[in-house]
Write a protein that holds these residues in place. Structure first.
Motif, PDB file in Angstrom:
ATOM      1  N   PRO A 152      21.909  43.195  38.517  1.00  0.00           N
ATOM      2  CA  PRO A 152      22.895  43.393  37.447  1.00  0.00           C
ATOM      3  C   PRO A 152      24.329  43.533  37.955  1.00  0.00           C
ATOM      4  N   ILE A 153      25.253  42.864  37.252  1.00  0.00           N
ATOM      5  CA  ILE A 153      26.662  42.884  37.631  1.00  0.00           C
ATOM      6  C   ILE A 153      27.449  43.642  36.570  1.00  0.00           C
ATOM      7  N   HIS A 154      28.192  44.641  37.012  1.00  0.00           N
ATOM      8  CA  HIS A 154      29.088  45.361  36.107  1.00  0.00           C
ATOM      9  C   HIS A 154      30.521  45.225  36.599  1.00  0.00           C
ATOM     10  N   ILE A 155      31.336  44.574  35.777  1.00  0.00           N
ATOM     11  CA  ILE A 155      32.774  44.533  36.030  1.00  0.00           C
ATOM     12  C   ILE A 155      33.426  45.137  34.795  1.00  0.00           C
ATOM     13  N   GLY A 156      33.944  46.327  34.952  1.00  0.00           N
ATOM     14  CA  GLY A 156      34.367  47.122  33.804  1.00  0.00           C
ATOM     15  C   GLY A 156      35.663  46.656  33.162  1.00  0.00           C
ATOM     16  N   SER A 157      35.738  46.888  31.866  1.00  0.00           N
ATOM     17  CA  SER A 157      36.966  46.608  31.110  1.00  0.00           C
ATOM     18  C   SER A 157      37.914  47.802  31.154  1.00  0.00           C
ATOM     19  N   GLU A 217      32.318  38.076  24.697  1.00  0.00           N
ATOM     20  CA  GLU A 217      31.305  37.530  25.596  1.00  0.00           C
ATOM     21  C   GLU A 217      31.668  37.864  27.041  1.00  0.00           C
ATOM     22  N   LEU A 218      30.652  38.114  27.855  1.00  0.00           N
ATOM     23  CA  LEU A 218      30.863  38.577  29.231  1.00  0.00           C
ATOM     24  C   LEU A 218      31.130  37.407  30.181  1.00  0.00           C
ATOM     25  N   TYR A 219      31.880  37.701  31.227  1.00  0.00           N
ATOM     26  CA  TYR A 219      32.147  36.718  32.273  1.00  0.00           C
ATOM     27  C   TYR A 219      32.503  37.450  33.560  1.00  0.00           C
ATOM     28  N   ILE A 220      32.559  36.708  34.649  1.00  0.00           N
ATOM     29  CA  ILE A 220      33.036  37.261  35.918  1.00  0.00           C
ATOM     30  C   ILE A 220      34.421  36.697  36.175  1.00  0.00           C
ATOM     31  N   PRO A 221      35.449  37.540  36.274  1.00  0.00           N
ATOM     32  CA  PRO A 221      36.805  37.034  36.522  1.00  0.00           C
ATOM     33  C   PRO A 221      36.894  36.331  37.876  1.00  0.00           C
ATOM     34  N   GLY A 222      37.682  35.277  37.914  1.00  0.00           N
ATOM     35  CA  GLY A 222      37.909  34.591  39.177  1.00  0.00           C
ATOM     36  C   GLY A 222      38.515  35.508  40.219  1.00  0.00           C
ATOM     37  N   SER A 223      39.321  36.471  39.768  1.00  0.00           N
ATOM     38  CA  SER A 223      39.953  37.405  40.705  1.00  0.00           C
ATOM     39  C   SER A 223      38.918  38.257  41.437  1.00  0.00           C
ATOM     40  N   SER A 224      37.814  38.608  40.752  1.00  0.00           N
ATOM     41  CA  SER A 224      36.756  39.398  41.398  1.00  0.00           C
ATOM     42  C   SER A 224      36.042  38.577  42.461  1.00  0.00           C
ATOM     43  N   ILE A 225      35.771  37.313  42.153  1.00  0.00           N
ATOM     44  CA  ILE A 225      35.104  36.439  43.127  1.00  0.00           C
ATOM     45  C   ILE A 225      36.039  36.172  44.302  1.00  0.00           C
ATOM     46  N   LYS A 226      37.299  35.885  44.004  1.00  0.00           N
ATOM     47  CA  LYS A 226      38.266  35.583  45.062  1.00  0.00           C
ATOM     48  C   LYS A 226      38.480  36.789  45.969  1.00  0.00           C
ATOM     49  N   GLY A 227      38.507  37.981  45.391  1.00  0.00           N
ATOM     50  CA  GLY A 227      38.662  39.198  46.189  1.00  0.00           C
ATOM     51  C   GLY A 227      37.505  39.382  47.155  1.00  0.00           C
ATOM     52  N   ALA A 228      36.275  39.087  46.686  1.00  0.00           N
ATOM     53  CA  ALA A 228      35.104  39.200  47.549  1.00  0.00           C
ATOM     54  C   ALA A 228      35.144  38.151  48.656  1.00  0.00           C
ATOM     55  N   ILE A 229      35.624  36.954  48.311  1.00  0.00           N
ATOM     56  CA  ILE A 229      35.751  35.893  49.318  1.00  0.00           C
ATOM     57  C   ILE A 229      36.786  36.275  50.376  1.00  0.00           C
ATOM     58  N   LYS A 230      37.905  36.850  49.937  1.00  0.00           N
ATOM     59  CA  LYS A 230      38.949  37.245  50.888  1.00  0.00           C
ATOM     60  C   LYS A 230      38.435  38.293  51.870  1.00  0.00           C
TER      61      LYS A 230
END
Length: 374
Positions: A10-15, A110-123
């Motif tokens: 499960p993925i939680h990215i809070g608002s 509707e839920l999504y994963i922000p590109g900023s969260s993915i990019k931060g993990a990649i960095k």
């Protein structure tokens, strides 16, 4: 390139928002397999309030001051026209009216994963791979103060040396990561709500304990999270905007390898490989069998072509920093960082806790990536 995501836990990215039973109604629904599932209906309370007559409005305003107010008890026949979205309730413990549910980030409900969260993990994965003994020694000498806190100004210079041109006045101006674009993912309709406990390292053989404030019952402290549940599939686009002339002019030509997609896959694989191995050792040391089983399976799924990555809430210190690389290279420097971060001394592995869903006993935030041409 298009990148597909398979959600492994499960993925939680809070608002940043939370809500209680004053904004939802519990219900049941039939699943695609014909089973009955618990759900909650998140309501548009403002629109519902506007539909009431004056007496009912007064009653609702009065009842809302009660922390244990339950909208479903106030109106058992509230119309579905006021439903913003429905969430699947996977909590093992009953959610009491006053208990808050942390909302997941959404667009148009509707839920999504922000590109900023993915990019931060990649960095973070890139930085993990770039660090070597020389740079780690530099952290010790130039970035950590005498009391082991981080000197932010020196840390900024350190990051600039890795990601920016020597010509750049600041990291923000000519950062190589600006030339890597990561889009938001597509959306899913329904969040899944889990109750999440914090499992603590314990030296009791074959035992572990949950974080609890109640010394009599030892009931774990739970948090309730909206998540993108395991098994969901999403996708996003990742683009490398390499231009020889621009990179040459900005002095970034020696950094271009950092945002090469083939390298990025390898960076993610290597970073996650180290994280997973650390979690396997942690679960073995403290006899946490369900964590050990999860990570042994995850280790098999991680590959250079289809690497796994951790994103969102509950990822923890090691997944969001390069602390593990420092730990593997120099335990003394890692200990200084640990003291500067937490300040306390203890005999357990650092960090000594993990967030785990009560249903399925899963850590949060693991996804698997697969890359292909758009």
């Amino acid at each position: 390139m298009k990148c597909n995501i398979k959600v492994l836990s499960p993925i939680h990215i809070g608002s940043g928002e939370k809500y209680t039973a004053s904004e939802y109604v519990k219900s049941k629904a039939k699943t695609n397999k014909g089973n009955i599932s618990n759900i909650i209906k998140r309501m548009d309370v403002s629109s519902y309030f506007s539909s009431l007559d004056e007496n009912k409005k007064d009653d609702l305003l009065r009842d809302l001051s009660n922390p244990n107010f339950n909208l479903g008890n106030f109106d058992s026949r509230i119309s579905n026209s006021y439903v913003k979205y429905k969430a699947i309730d996977k909590t093992k413990k009953e959610i009491y009216p006053s208990q808050e549910i942390a909302e997941a980030i959404k667009t148009l409900n509707e839920l999504y994963i922000p590109g900023s969260s993915i990019k931060g993990a990649i960095k973070t994965a890139i930085l993990f791979n770039e660090l070597d003994g020389r740079l780690i020694s530099k952290i010790s000498k130039n970035i950590l103060s005498d009391n082991d806190s981080v000197i932010k100004k020196n840390y900024g210079r350190f990051m600039k040396d890795i990601f920016a041109s020597n010509k750049a006045p600041t990291l923000a101006q000519w950062d190589i990561m600006k030339f890597l674009q990561v889009s938001d993912t597509n959306t899913i309709k329904s969040p899944t709500i889990y109750d999440v406990a914090t499992v603590m390292a314990s030296f009791k053989w074959g035992d572990n304990e949950f974080y609890s404030k109640n010394k009599r019952t030892h009931e774990p402290i739970l948090i309730y999270l909206e998540t993108i549940s395991r098994g969901n599939k999403l996708s996003f686009e990742i683009r490398n905007h390499y231009d020889y002339d621009i990179f040459k002019r900005l002095g970034l030509d020696d950094k271009k390898h950092l945002i090469d997609i083939k390298n990025i896959k390898r960076y993610i694989f290597n970073f996650s490989k180290s994280l997973i191995r650390n979690e396997i050792e942690f679960s073995e040391d403290y006899e946490i069998d369900y964590l050990n089983k999860f990570y042994l399976n995850l280790e098999k799924q991680n590959s250079i072509d289809n690497p796994v990555l951790r994103v969102g809430g509950g990822s923890g210190f090691l997944a969001t920093t390069v602390g593990l690389k420092i730990k593997d290279n120099d335990e003394r420097i890692f200990e200084r960082i640990r003291k500067g971060t937490r300040g306390k001394t203890y005999d357990y592995s650092f960090p000594k806790s993990r967030k785990i869903t009560q249903d399925g006993e899963m850590p949060l935030g693991w996804i698997q990536l697969s890359f292909g041409e758009v």
